[in-house]
Design a protein around this motif. Structure first.
Motif, PDB file in Angstrom:
ATOM      1  N   LEU A  70       0.776  -1.202  -0.095  1.00  0.00           N
ATOM      2  CA  LEU A  70      -0.068  -0.143  -0.006  1.00  0.00           C
ATOM      3  C   LEU A  70       0.878   1.303  -0.018  1.00  0.00           C
ATOM      4  O   LEU A  70       0.366   2.266  -0.494  1.00  0.00           O
ATOM      5  CB  LEU A  70      -0.819  -0.083   0.951  1.00  0.00           C
ATOM      6  CG  LEU A  70      -2.230  -1.124   0.997  1.00  0.00           C
ATOM      7  CD1 LEU A  70      -2.717  -1.136   2.496  1.00  0.00           C
ATOM      8  CD2 LEU A  70      -3.230  -0.548  -0.086  1.00  0.00           C
ATOM      9  N   ARG A  75      -0.632   4.969  -0.437  1.00  0.00           N
ATOM     10  CA  ARG A  75      -1.728   4.991   0.340  1.00  0.00           C
ATOM     11  C   ARG A  75      -1.179   4.687   1.787  1.00  0.00           C
ATOM     12  O   ARG A  75      -0.343   3.855   1.985  1.00  0.00           O
ATOM     13  CB  ARG A  75      -2.662   3.970  -0.205  1.00  0.00           C
ATOM     14  CG  ARG A  75      -3.330   4.054  -1.328  1.00  0.00           C
ATOM     15  CD  ARG A  75      -4.351   3.051  -1.663  1.00  0.00           C
ATOM     16  NE  ARG A  75      -5.118   3.245  -2.906  1.00  0.00           N
ATOM     17  CZ  ARG A  75      -6.097   4.147  -3.126  1.00  0.00           C
ATOM     18  NH1 ARG A  75      -6.628   4.832  -2.142  1.00  0.00           N
ATOM     19  NH2 ARG A  75      -6.549   4.084  -4.149  1.00  0.00           N
ATOM     20  N   SER A  76      -2.214   5.038   2.799  1.00  0.00           N
ATOM     21  CA  SER A  76      -1.730   4.696   4.200  1.00  0.00           C
ATOM     22  C   SER A  76      -1.814   3.274   4.395  1.00  0.00           C
ATOM     23  O   SER A  76      -2.715   2.611   3.873  1.00  0.00           O
ATOM     24  CB  SER A  76      -2.895   5.362   5.110  1.00  0.00           C
ATOM     25  OG  SER A  76      -2.772   4.904   6.422  1.00  0.00           O
ATOM     26  N   TRP A  78      -3.099   1.804   6.859  1.00  0.00           N
ATOM     27  CA  TRP A  78      -4.442   1.431   7.519  1.00  0.00           C
ATOM     28  C   TRP A  78      -5.237   0.972   6.592  1.00  0.00           C
ATOM     29  O   TRP A  78      -6.450   0.505   6.886  1.00  0.00           O
ATOM     30  CB  TRP A  78      -4.984   2.984   8.144  1.00  0.00           C
ATOM     31  CG  TRP A  78      -4.292   3.253   9.473  1.00  0.00           C
ATOM     32  CD1 TRP A  78      -3.283   4.233   9.807  1.00  0.00           C
ATOM     33  CD2 TRP A  78      -4.176   2.574  10.682  1.00  0.00           C
ATOM     34  NE1 TRP A  78      -2.774   4.320  10.847  1.00  0.00           N
ATOM     35  CE2 TRP A  78      -3.265   3.253  11.606  1.00  0.00           C
ATOM     36  CE3 TRP A  78      -4.830   1.518  11.103  1.00  0.00           C
ATOM     37  CZ2 TRP A  78      -2.996   2.908  12.594  1.00  0.00           C
ATOM     38  CZ3 TRP A  78      -4.737   1.182  12.695  1.00  0.00           C
ATOM     39  CH2 TRP A  78      -3.761   1.754  13.206  1.00  0.00           C
ATOM     40  N   TRP A  79      -5.262   1.264   5.417  1.00  0.00           N
ATOM     41  CA  TRP A  79      -6.055   0.550   4.428  1.00  0.00           C
ATOM     42  C   TRP A  79      -6.227  -1.008   4.402  1.00  0.00           C
ATOM     43  O   TRP A  79      -6.954  -1.374   3.843  1.00  0.00           O
ATOM     44  CB  TRP A  79      -5.747   1.235   2.776  1.00  0.00           C
ATOM     45  CG  TRP A  79      -6.238   2.287   2.283  1.00  0.00           C
ATOM     46  CD1 TRP A  79      -5.745   3.501   2.411  1.00  0.00           C
ATOM     47  CD2 TRP A  79      -7.639   2.378   2.092  1.00  0.00           C
ATOM     48  NE1 TRP A  79      -6.545   4.490   2.092  1.00  0.00           N
ATOM     49  CE2 TRP A  79      -7.802   3.902   1.755  1.00  0.00           C
ATOM     50  CE3 TRP A  79      -8.683   1.826   1.673  1.00  0.00           C
ATOM     51  CZ2 TRP A  79      -9.031   4.474   1.301  1.00  0.00           C
ATOM     52  CZ3 TRP A  79     -10.003   2.265   1.230  1.00  0.00           C
ATOM     53  CH2 TRP A  79     -10.288   3.578   1.159  1.00  0.00           C
ATOM     54  N   PHE A  83      -9.293  -3.773   3.715  1.00  0.00           N
ATOM     55  CA  PHE A  83      -9.019  -4.865   2.577  1.00  0.00           C
ATOM     56  C   PHE A  83      -8.869  -6.233   3.102  1.00  0.00           C
ATOM     57  O   PHE A  83      -9.212  -7.220   2.612  1.00  0.00           O
ATOM     58  CB  PHE A  83      -7.601  -4.480   2.117  1.00  0.00           C
ATOM     59  CG  PHE A  83      -7.580  -3.496   1.042  1.00  0.00           C
ATOM     60  CD1 PHE A  83      -8.803  -2.893   0.602  1.00  0.00           C
ATOM     61  CD2 PHE A  83      -6.641  -2.765   0.424  1.00  0.00           C
ATOM     62  CE1 PHE A  83      -9.002  -2.014  -0.439  1.00  0.00           C
ATOM     63  CE2 PHE A  83      -6.731  -1.688  -0.236  1.00  0.00           C
ATOM     64  CZ  PHE A  83      -7.730  -1.305  -0.786  1.00  0.00           C
ATOM     65  N   SER A 122      -9.290  -5.075  -3.207  1.00  0.00           N
ATOM     66  CA  SER A 122      -8.090  -5.150  -2.555  1.00  0.00           C
ATOM     67  C   SER A 122      -7.172  -6.005  -3.299  1.00  0.00           C
ATOM     68  O   SER A 122      -5.900  -5.743  -3.332  1.00  0.00           O
ATOM     69  CB  SER A 122      -8.453  -5.568  -1.210  1.00  0.00           C
ATOM     70  OG  SER A 122      -8.869  -7.109  -1.179  1.00  0.00           O
ATOM     71  N   GLU A 125      -6.014  -3.642  -6.139  1.00  0.00           N
ATOM     72  CA  GLU A 125      -5.110  -2.773  -5.826  1.00  0.00           C
ATOM     73  C   GLU A 125      -3.810  -3.093  -5.048  1.00  0.00           C
ATOM     74  O   GLU A 125      -2.735  -2.726  -5.534  1.00  0.00           O
ATOM     75  CB  GLU A 125      -6.020  -2.058  -4.517  1.00  0.00           C
ATOM     76  CG  GLU A 125      -5.274  -0.578  -3.840  1.00  0.00           C
ATOM     77  CD  GLU A 125      -5.401   0.444  -4.755  1.00  0.00           C
ATOM     78  OE1 GLU A 125      -4.613   1.560  -4.724  1.00  0.00           O
ATOM     79  OE2 GLU A 125      -6.594   0.527  -5.596  1.00  0.00           O
TER      80      GLU A 125
END
Length: 152
Positions: A70, A75-76, A78-79, A83, A122, A125
């Motif tokens: 991530l 992206r942080s 925390w995603w 996910f 997810s 991503e």
């Protein structure tokens, strides 16, 4: 030993290739642990499930690698929570509605589809989208796609 330490680190970034390499190693390790558990259970009864405890560090490593992936997407970390936990929560809630009959199944359908959509999102991503080119707020790009778990 450096590779093992790097797997349990959340700083930096990991490339798509490094992510998929880890996924292959993780799948092989879980398959071996599963086979050991099956044989141990046949030989020793319910105490044979003890090898399943070895899956805990594998899941932890998967979370750390996912966070670094991530980071590569800028992206942080925390995603990783929606996910990794979100699809199970939505599918579990849909299953609870399923016990209410036909109306419950219809009510649970959007939750099931939401869980499936989140899981697919997810997967795309983390595994298929290109990382940020050049440095980002999480550090320089992964050094090499040839290195196992390419790191900065």
């Amino acid at each position: 030993m450096e590779r093992l330490r790097r797997v349990f680190d959340v700083s930096g970034r990991v490339s798509r290739l490094g992510f998929w390499r880890f996924q292959v190693v993780q799948a092989l390790a879980v398959a071996v642990i599963w086979c050991l558990t099956m044989f141990a259970t046949m030989a020793g009864g319910w105490l044979g499930v003890a090898p399943l405890l070895l899956i805990v560090p594998i899941v932890a490593a998967a979370i750390y690698v996912g966070i670094r992936r991530l980071h590569d997407r800028n992206r942080s970390g925390w995603w990783i929570l929606p996910f990794s936990i979100g699809p199970y929560l939505l599918l579990g809630a849909a299953h609870l509605f399923g016990d209410l009959g036909a109306i419950g199944v219809l009510a649970g359908l959007p939750l099931s589809l939401g869980g499936l959509a989140l899981a697919v999102w997810s997967w795309i991503e983390l595994g298929f989208r290109r990382g940020t080119s050049g440095p980002n707020r999480f550090g320089p790009p992964p050094a090499s796609n040839r290195a196992w778990l390419a790191t900065a």
